[in-house]
Write an enzyme that holds these catalytic residues in place. Structure first.
Site, PDB file in Angstrom:
ATOM      1  N   ASP A 111      24.549  -6.162  -4.647  1.00 39.66           N
ATOM      2  CA  ASP A 111      23.685  -5.872  -6.151  1.00 39.66           C
ATOM      3  C   ASP A 111      24.288  -7.473  -6.083  1.00 39.66           C
ATOM      4  OD1 ASP A 111      23.435  -4.423  -8.274  1.00 39.66           O
ATOM      5  OD2 ASP A 111      25.515  -5.112  -8.406  1.00 39.66           O
ATOM      6  N   GLU A 169      16.706  -8.923 -19.599  1.00 42.00           N
ATOM      7  CA  GLU A 169      17.660  -9.241 -19.952  1.00 42.00           C
ATOM      8  C   GLU A 169      18.477  -8.316 -19.570  1.00 42.00           C
ATOM      9  OE1 GLU A 169      19.502 -11.544 -22.490  1.00 42.00           O
ATOM     10  OE2 GLU A 169      21.264 -10.384 -21.239  1.00 42.00           O
ATOM     11  N   LYS A 217      21.347 -10.291  -8.756  1.00 44.19           N
ATOM     12  CA  LYS A 217      22.047 -11.121  -9.564  1.00 44.19           C
ATOM     13  C   LYS A 217      21.913 -12.482  -9.565  1.00 44.19           C
ATOM     14  CE  LYS A 217      23.432  -6.945 -11.451  1.00 44.19           C
ATOM     15  NZ  LYS A 217      24.784  -5.641 -11.236  1.00 44.19           N
TER      16      LYS A 217
END
Lengths: 431, 431
Positions: B203, B131, B207
């Site tokens: 980055d 998570e 994701k």
């Protein structure tokens, strides 16, 4: 995990939401079954009127005998979308007794009898899931129950009723009166012919009870929720909020008090326009969560409607079916903390008070004295209008509801106060 | 469920996030253990430098021998917060092989080697939870993986990098240049000394890969993600967006194409100020999800930081510990759909092109002709400035990246075009 297991589903009720659930279960069956790890089969649907037209659903599924659905030994999962307290409660309890997992969208039932239902499910080792009961399709139950379970939630504030948010949005954007906008909302189907449950905050109070119980690991009933609706909010209230760069929203608030009790309430609240909740417009819902480590989170989306609610129910169906397949069960409802409910009188917020006053020297001093006597500290005072139209708008610092109530009572007895126009709560930086 | 079972935890790494996890596990141990249904015991922490000061953590937990943590037969759960690809990958694989469940915040690793790691966990029947890897404390993995599993996600757009959102917010609000704001962000600790991973979208691309895989039940690697950063965004670009009532955000976008392929990309995007993502300011993150039944949802909160990330990790710790206690396992990573990745050339969006042009009659006609020849339809054209300062701002209707690329190439060869100042994508009502 047996790949070819069938999971049979029974449904109680087939209105706007139920029809969507049945249609989507049919239409997306291959995909949903793959995700669940078992073929999902809708076997029976209990309805009151078997002849009512329901497009796209196999007519042979319908029965008027709800008990036969509950008693069908092949059925694994019961979806309850009939609404109301009885017979929904008895049917769910009977289904749990029969070893079935249950999915419900019935917030009123959960807010009133949740404790009994969760205990029954826990004792029997079955799932009782209810993502659709709060804020429609917005995932809020699972995030609070599972994602935030490693954190400590301190406050939850939700716009959880689409009808009232629609009305307040129109009042704010168009400067119109409550009654006028309500009539329009009714004609557009956003409000019921009898709008009481929405506009008086009854629906939001059920959701507040569910949220408070989840957030604070305690049992909270709808009877614990202090409630005020929006029917007395005037166009002037909205206009005053606007001049302060605030907007009025009906909030369901659940928060921990400084002495670890639960304050849970539903009432109109002035919130700064810069707050993320202020931007939630029309029939949208949002739940704003504050947790010690996570900080401030917000969950936003459509709060109602057939398809969104069906989405939440089907997410639960897949989750519960997975548990059935792997012979496991989701986390039990957590109420270990058993926190007490703080009475509304102890709740501390900022208040805005609008007073019609005689416009003469000394009025402000006399009024300020009343506040001081009751121990309520004043943050700002503003006068608008002159002569017989003079209005004082007082915003207090944080004060208890009890102190506020004494203040209002004392003010209304003053000769120089023609009328206490309104008393509203303000979400300040300190509250 | 045995009420007195102990669950032992080992941690790899103890930086900003790991220190918070260890401190909170200690501080809130009673509460977290109750929620997990077992006493949670942090047994070992592997670090590079055992002497580095870490306040409030029992010094005897530290070891420089990571393998000894992985090999400790008493340890049930490994928390990986060391970051980087190797040795994190080998250690996680070894932990899984040893039957331990793993919690990681390592987005770069998951985006590169997720497929191998999830397969290993699935084969061994242990949990691999993450998570914290996307959008810090904002619950987004679990809602997508579980709450929306009954729905069909069609598009996800995320502001998933706090550094770039902070920089773009300042550029928008203060009209400053990229380099200037970056310097400030570095001095405030919002940006690294080497800001490449953030400002070039690396980055965010990790994701985006994780989000796309989850949303579309397929395996998506960071190598599948088309990527552009924000370092070439100028104050003029931001100002032009502003005149159109738009704001520039670095979005991670994962969407299904009309032929059921996955388009996944990271690039600066002009979004209308009325869009919920436009209000996400400074270092905050938000993920906007569109699903067929649920409609439009948004998840908002802090995207990084020690405490928020620790909150997400501890939520996973409690969930995974519950599974250990009840001898079950969470839903396996779903990749059944196995959808293909659409090349960026096929992706259709609206574009804004800023051109320095000679200010003379016929310029607009000549430029419009180039667009027409490449099959790119123009929505609006606006000229600003005169003479040598003349600039044309062209916004296209939806067009493929391929067509756009040919158009830009043709434009840059025109005598009347002094310079193609910038090419930016626009989130239109149609895109």
């Amino acid at each position: 995990m047996s790949a070819h297991k069938n999971i049979y589903i029974g449904m109680l009720g087939c209105g706007v939401v139920g029809s969507q659930v049945a249609a989507l279960l049919e239409k997306n069956n291959a995909e949903l079954s793959t995700r669940a790890g078992a073929k999902l089969i809708l076997k029976k649907i209990a309805v009151r009127d078997i002849k009512a037209a329901r497009e796209g659903i196999n007519q042979s599924l319908f029965t008027t005998d709800a008990q036969s659905v509950i008693d069908d030994s092949e059925i694994d999962i019961i979806i309850e979308v009939m609404g109301g307290i009885d017979p929904a409660r008895e049917l769910i309890l009977a289904a749990i007794k029969n070893g079935k997992s249950v999915i419900t969208a019935n917030k009123a039932l959960l807010a009133l009898h949740g404790a009994d239902l969760f205990t029954a499910a826990d004792n029997k080792g079955v799932d009782l899931y209810y993502e659709a009961a709060v804020a429609g399709a917005i995932p809020i139950i699972r995030p609070m129950r599972e994602s935030l379970v490693g954190d400590q939630i301190t406050r939850v504030m939700g716009i959880v009723n689409g009808t009232t948010n629609y009305i307040l949005t129109k009042m704010d954007e168009e400067g119109r009166a409550f009654a006028d906008v309500l009539k329009e909302a009714q004609s557009l189907g956003y409000a019921e012919a009898d709008p009481t449950a929405d506009v008086e905050g009854i629906d939001a109070a059920s959701k507040a009870a569910i949220i408070a119980g989840l957030a604070f690991h305690s049992r909270v009933s709808v009877d614990d929720v202090y409630r005020e609706g929006i029917s007395s909010i005037t166009a002037d209230d909205v206009a005053v909020a606007k001049t302060m760069n605030h907007v009025i929203k009906l909030l369901a608030i659940a928060e921990l008090t400084s002495d670890d009790r639960i304050s849970v309430r539903v009432h109109p609240t002035l919130i700064p326009r810069s707050h993320p909740l202020a931007a939630v417009r029309n029939a949208f819902n949002a739940v704003f969560v504050e947790a010690k480590s996570a900080g401030q989170l917000m969950f936003y989306g459509p709060g109602a409607g057939g398809a969104p609610t069906a989405s939440a129910i089907l997410g639960d169906v897949v989750a519960v079916a997975r548990h059935r397949v792997s012979d496991s069960v989701g986390p039990r409802e957590s109420d270990y903390a058993d926190r007490a409910i703080a009475p509304i009188g102890d709740t501390k917020t900022q208040f805005l008070i609008r007073l019609n006053v005689a416009d003469k020297p000394g009025v402000l001093a006399a009024i300020a004295q009343v506040f001081a006597k009751e121990g309520v500290s004043i943050q700002t005072v503003r006068q608008s209008g002159r002569g017989n139209d003079a209005e004082l708008i007082v915003v207090s610092h944080g004060a208890t509801e009890e102190a506020l109530s004494s203040t209002v009572s004392a003010l209304s007895k003053m000769d120089i106060v023609t009328k206490v126009e309104s008393v509203l709560r303000v979400l300040g930086s300190q509250s």
